[in-house]
Design a protein around this motif. Structure first.
Motif, PDB file in Angstrom:
ATOM      1  N   MET A   1       0.838  -1.190   0.000  1.00 39.23           N
ATOM      2  CA  MET A   1       0.000   0.000   0.000  1.00 39.23           C
ATOM      3  C   MET A   1       0.877   1.245   0.000  1.00 39.23           C
ATOM      4  O   MET A   1       2.072   1.179   0.289  1.00 39.23           O
ATOM      5  CB  MET A   1      -0.904   0.022   1.251  1.00 39.23           C
ATOM      6  N   ARG A   2       0.248   2.376  -0.263  1.00 37.02           N
ATOM      7  CA  ARG A   2       1.021   3.624  -0.300  1.00 37.02           C
ATOM      8  C   ARG A   2       1.607   3.962   1.064  1.00 37.02           C
ATOM      9  O   ARG A   2       2.523   4.760   1.170  1.00 37.02           O
ATOM     10  CB  ARG A   2       0.184   4.762  -0.862  1.00 37.02           C
ATOM     11  N   ASN A   3       1.094   3.321   2.148  1.00 33.80           N
ATOM     12  CA  ASN A   3       1.663   3.540   3.481  1.00 33.80           C
ATOM     13  C   ASN A   3       2.881   2.652   3.726  1.00 33.80           C
ATOM     14  O   ASN A   3       3.430   2.636   4.825  1.00 33.80           O
ATOM     15  CB  ASN A   3       0.609   3.322   4.558  1.00 33.80           C
ATOM     16  N   GLY A   4       3.282   1.853   2.710  1.00 33.72           N
ATOM     17  CA  GLY A   4       4.470   1.026   2.804  1.00 33.72           C
ATOM     18  C   GLY A   4       4.251  -0.358   3.384  1.00 33.72           C
ATOM     19  O   GLY A   4       5.191  -1.139   3.492  1.00 33.72           O
ATOM     20  N   ILE A   5       3.022  -0.679   3.767  1.00 37.92           N
ATOM     21  CA  ILE A   5       2.735  -1.984   4.369  1.00 37.92           C
ATOM     22  C   ILE A   5       2.382  -2.991   3.279  1.00 37.92           C
ATOM     23  O   ILE A   5       1.541  -2.731   2.417  1.00 37.92           O
ATOM     24  CB  ILE A   5       1.584  -1.869   5.395  1.00 37.92           C
ATOM     25  N   TRP A   6       3.033  -4.171   3.339  1.00 37.94           N
ATOM     26  CA  TRP A   6       2.771  -5.264   2.412  1.00 37.94           C
ATOM     27  C   TRP A   6       1.575  -6.066   2.893  1.00 37.94           C
ATOM     28  O   TRP A   6       1.384  -6.235   4.096  1.00 37.94           O
ATOM     29  CB  TRP A   6       3.989  -6.189   2.314  1.00 37.94           C
ATOM     30  N   HIS A   7       0.790  -6.581   1.943  1.00 35.92           N
ATOM     31  CA  HIS A   7      -0.418  -7.331   2.296  1.00 35.92           C
ATOM     32  C   HIS A   7      -0.513  -8.639   1.524  1.00 35.92           C
ATOM     33  O   HIS A   7      -0.130  -8.712   0.350  1.00 35.92           O
ATOM     34  CB  HIS A   7      -1.675  -6.496   1.988  1.00 35.92           C
ATOM     35  N   ASP A   8      -1.055  -9.648   2.216  1.00 39.86           N
ATOM     36  CA  ASP A   8      -1.394 -10.916   1.572  1.00 39.86           C
ATOM     37  C   ASP A   8      -2.731 -10.761   0.859  1.00 39.86           C
ATOM     38  O   ASP A   8      -3.569  -9.924   1.242  1.00 39.86           O
ATOM     39  CB  ASP A   8      -1.548 -12.034   2.613  1.00 39.86           C
TER      40      ASP A   8
END
Length: 166
Positions: free
Chosen positions: A145-152
């Motif tokens: 995400m644009r906040n830098g957090i990776w997601h499954d």
């Protein structure tokens, strides 16, 4: 929910785009960071399978299919997008939209619908399960995400009992 379902038209785009932006801003509905133009959205979605839910002349949500491949062997496979405006979530609009999208997809020859849902979007996962989708896999840390957090991403599919091999 006693809303009216109709096809999305170009004149609806501003309201559709606003609901899409609300989804973007949740940081759990899509990896998109910007709303596409009508032209880009229009060419990337299947024209026969685009629906909106309306109550009191206000669009409350939308659902549409996009192709998964340009190869002819996948002509009956499509990806689901569904977005509900933030003030209308949890009222059954998603169920009405997705059930209607499934019906219209089968009328148009689609035998498999698939969704790739960010793991934290538990409401969307529950909606898809309620409408006959099953979890088929997980793609770990697929997008950031644009906040830098990776997601499954949870992969889900629904096979038609009316179209294709049953």
């Amino acid at each position: 929910m006693n809303c009216r379902i109709k096809e999305i038209t170009k004149s609806d785009w501003n309201d559709i785009a606003e609901i899409y932006l609300e989804g973007i801003n949740t940081n759990k509905a899509t990896f998109q960071t910007e709303i596409p133009t009508w032209e880009n959205w229009n060419t990337s979605h299947i024209s026969s399978c685009r629906l909106e839910a309306i109550l009191d002349n206000k669009i409350l949500g939308w659902a549409a299919l996009s192709p998964t491949s340009s190869r002819c062997v996948y002509a009956g496979v499509a990806e689901v997008s569904i977005y509900i405006c933030k003030n209308s979530r949890g009222q059954g609009i998603g169920t009405v939209l997705l059930e209607n999208l499934i019906k219209i997809s089968e009328k148009n020859g689609f035998w498999t619908l698939q969704s790739a849902i960010i793991r934290e979007n538990s409401a969307s996962i529950a909606l898809h399960k309620k409408c006959g989708f099953r979890e088929i896999g997980v793609r770990e840390k697929l997008g950031k995400m644009r906040n830098g957090i990776w997601h499954d991403v949870i992969l889900m599919e629904r096979r038609s009992k009316l179209v294709g091999i049953n």
